[in-house]
Scaffold this motif. Structure first.
Motif, PDB file in Angstrom:
ATOM      1  N   MET A 168      93.090 -26.913   2.731  1.00 27.83           N
ATOM      2  CA  MET A 168      91.946 -27.190   2.040  1.00 27.83           C
ATOM      3  C   MET A 168      91.544 -28.605   2.815  1.00 27.83           C
ATOM      4  N   LEU A 169      90.230 -28.479   3.355  1.00 26.06           N
ATOM      5  CA  LEU A 169      89.926 -29.428   4.030  1.00 26.06           C
ATOM      6  C   LEU A 169      88.460 -29.866   3.319  1.00 26.06           C
ATOM      7  N   PRO A 170      87.894 -30.834   3.890  1.00 22.19           N
ATOM      8  CA  PRO A 170      86.362 -31.231   3.337  1.00 22.19           C
ATOM      9  C   PRO A 170      85.340 -30.128   3.530  1.00 22.19           C
ATOM     10  N   TYR A 171      85.773 -29.306   4.536  1.00 18.76           N
ATOM     11  CA  TYR A 171      84.825 -28.072   4.938  1.00 18.76           C
ATOM     12  C   TYR A 171      85.046 -27.095   3.746  1.00 18.76           C
ATOM     13  N   LYS A 212      81.624 -31.435  12.705  1.00 19.00           N
ATOM     14  CA  LYS A 212      81.764 -32.665  12.545  1.00 19.00           C
ATOM     15  C   LYS A 212      83.050 -33.071  11.541  1.00 19.00           C
ATOM     16  N   TYR A 213      83.710 -34.074  11.811  1.00 23.63           N
ATOM     17  CA  TYR A 213      85.091 -34.336  11.592  1.00 23.63           C
ATOM     18  C   TYR A 213      85.285 -35.816  10.736  1.00 23.63           C
ATOM     19  N   ASN A 214      86.148 -35.932   9.736  1.00 23.68           N
ATOM     20  CA  ASN A 214      86.657 -37.198   9.463  1.00 23.68           C
ATOM     21  C   ASN A 214      87.636 -37.720   9.884  1.00 23.68           C
ATOM     22  N   ILE A 215      87.787 -38.649  10.353  1.00 24.38           N
ATOM     23  CA  ILE A 215      89.203 -39.366  10.929  1.00 24.38           C
ATOM     24  C   ILE A 215      89.744 -40.205   9.865  1.00 24.38           C
ATOM     25  N   VAL A 216      91.058 -39.702   9.381  1.00 20.58           N
ATOM     26  CA  VAL A 216      91.692 -40.490   8.337  1.00 20.58           C
ATOM     27  C   VAL A 216      92.679 -41.058   8.841  1.00 20.58           C
ATOM     28  N   HIS A 217      93.034 -42.506   8.347  1.00 20.41           N
ATOM     29  CA  HIS A 217      94.442 -43.253   8.448  1.00 20.41           C
ATOM     30  C   HIS A 217      94.854 -43.811   7.257  1.00 20.41           C
ATOM     31  N   GLY A 218      96.106 -43.587   6.924  1.00 19.48           N
ATOM     32  CA  GLY A 218      96.784 -43.959   5.736  1.00 19.48           C
ATOM     33  C   GLY A 218      96.017 -43.542   4.629  1.00 19.48           C
ATOM     34  N   GLY A 219      95.413 -42.335   4.295  1.00 16.80           N
ATOM     35  CA  GLY A 219      94.503 -42.053   3.269  1.00 16.80           C
ATOM     36  C   GLY A 219      93.272 -42.513   3.091  1.00 16.80           C
ATOM     37  N   GLU A 279      89.924 -34.105  10.257  1.00 20.67           N
ATOM     38  CA  GLU A 279      89.701 -32.986   9.138  1.00 20.67           C
ATOM     39  C   GLU A 279      88.210 -32.516   9.424  1.00 20.67           C
ATOM     40  N   LEU A 280      87.970 -31.190   9.601  1.00 19.05           N
ATOM     41  CA  LEU A 280      86.590 -30.641   9.604  1.00 19.05           C
ATOM     42  C   LEU A 280      85.757 -30.888   8.443  1.00 19.05           C
ATOM     43  N   VAL A 281      84.551 -31.435   8.566  1.00 19.02           N
ATOM     44  CA  VAL A 281      83.504 -31.640   7.333  1.00 19.02           C
ATOM     45  C   VAL A 281      82.298 -30.615   7.438  1.00 19.02           C
ATOM     46  N   SER A 282      81.963 -30.288   8.651  1.00 18.13           N
ATOM     47  CA  SER A 282      80.903 -29.205   8.556  1.00 18.13           C
ATOM     48  C   SER A 282      80.792 -28.717  10.119  1.00 18.13           C
ATOM     49  N   LEU A 283      80.140 -27.333   9.914  1.00 16.50           N
ATOM     50  CA  LEU A 283      79.934 -26.653  11.069  1.00 16.50           C
ATOM     51  C   LEU A 283      78.564 -26.063  11.173  1.00 16.50           C
ATOM     52  N   ASP A 284      77.990 -26.609  12.224  1.00 16.17           N
ATOM     53  CA  ASP A 284      76.395 -25.848  12.592  1.00 16.17           C
ATOM     54  C   ASP A 284      76.421 -25.186  13.596  1.00 16.17           C
ATOM     55  N   GLN A 285      76.357 -23.869  13.565  1.00 15.70           N
ATOM     56  CA  GLN A 285      76.296 -23.101  14.955  1.00 15.70           C
ATOM     57  C   GLN A 285      75.109 -22.017  14.750  1.00 15.70           C
ATOM     58  N   THR A 286      74.853 -21.514  16.155  1.00 18.34           N
ATOM     59  CA  THR A 286      73.816 -20.443  16.221  1.00 18.34           C
ATOM     60  C   THR A 286      74.240 -19.228  15.655  1.00 18.34           C
TER      61      THR A 286
END
Length: 262
Positions: free
Chosen positions: A192-195, A45-52, A241-248
């Motif tokens: 440095m990302l939200p992740y 999952k990602y955030n989409i960012v525009h103008g901060g 920007e990547l926020v989270s990753l859920d994988q097997t």
């Protein structure tokens, strides 16, 4: 529709075109390792960012089906000023020795502006593709490695994992024409990302002097796309920007861990 709204729709559309190819000198040669042909199921999952500001969310997901096919999808939901935009792309594929062979591609867009829908079926054996929406089959001079507008994202990741040096992809467009996407390596970068803090390799696609896209992939996350940044003109830009990753997790080590050189 205002110019700013049209521009933002263009940027949103560009976010769906950005899983990029490999850098051979960043990974072991494919000749010295086992070719990976499976990526575990995941949801990123990602955030989409525009103008901060966070103006939307995006999700990439992969599912390995029991029949051996692989479903890969990408979805974005945007709300910015008067703009509302929802898009989803889905591709089904089969994987042979790390090569992605597209079977179907579906694209749905709803919201501000004109709604759009495309649905294609691929037939590599007969060098044909069928526009299921229009019920029309076209013959194709099938180039090696032909991909859909989404399956090349998956091929890019396999290339990165397997150390395959490929920077160009033939893509079947929604109009039934074969086009080429080309990329170049920029360098390595710590982000440095939200992740969290991740080491990445950075690539670039330059469509022209005004429109440039940068994409970052994390080797320790098996080259998952963790950030992309679209620039058009001198000041207009949007990024994911990547926020989270859920994988097997139980499959991850066996499926995509590097193989020791003999």
């Amino acid at each position: 529709m205002t110019y700013r709204t049209k521009f933002f729709l263009t940027l949103v559309s560009s976010l769906s075109l950005l899983s990029l190819p490999t850098l051979a000198n960043q990974t072991a040669s494919a000749e010295t390792r086992e070719i990976v042909s499976k990526i575990p199921d995941f949801v990123a999952k990602y955030n989409i960012v525009h103008g901060g500001d966070i103006v939307g969310k995006a999700t990439r997901a992969l599912v390995n089906h029991d029949d051996g096919s692989v479903e890969f999808s990408y979805e974005t939901k945007i709300k910015w000023m008067i703009l509302k935009d929802k898009r989803k792309e889905i591709t089904t594929n089969k994987i042979e020795d790390g090569r992605v062979i597209p079977l179907t591609y579906e694209s749905i867009r709803e919201g501000t502006g004109k709604d759009k829908y495309y649905h294609w079926q691929f037939d590599k054996e007969n060098s044909q593709a069928t526009d299921l929406k229009k019920e029309k089959t076209v013959d194709i001079d099938w180039p090696e490695g032909l991909q859909s507008k989404l399956s090349f994202h998956l091929q890019s990741r396999f290339n990165l994992i397997n150390g395959v040096d490929r920077y160009r992809f033939p893509i079947l467009s929604t109009s039934g024409k074969v086009r080429e996407y080309a990329f170049e390596y920029v360098g390595e970068e710590e982000l440095m990302l939200p992740y969290g803090l991740v080491d990445t390799v950075k690539l670039r696609r330059r469509k022209n002097d005004e429109k440039v896209t940068y994409a970052w992939f994390a080797p320790k996350l098996n080259y998952l796309l963790v950030k992309l940044h679209q620039i058009e003109g001198s000041y207009q830009q949007v990024q994911a920007e990547l926020v989270s990753l859920d994988q097997t997790e139980e499959e991850a080590d066996d499926a995509i861990a590097p193989i020791e050189e003999p």
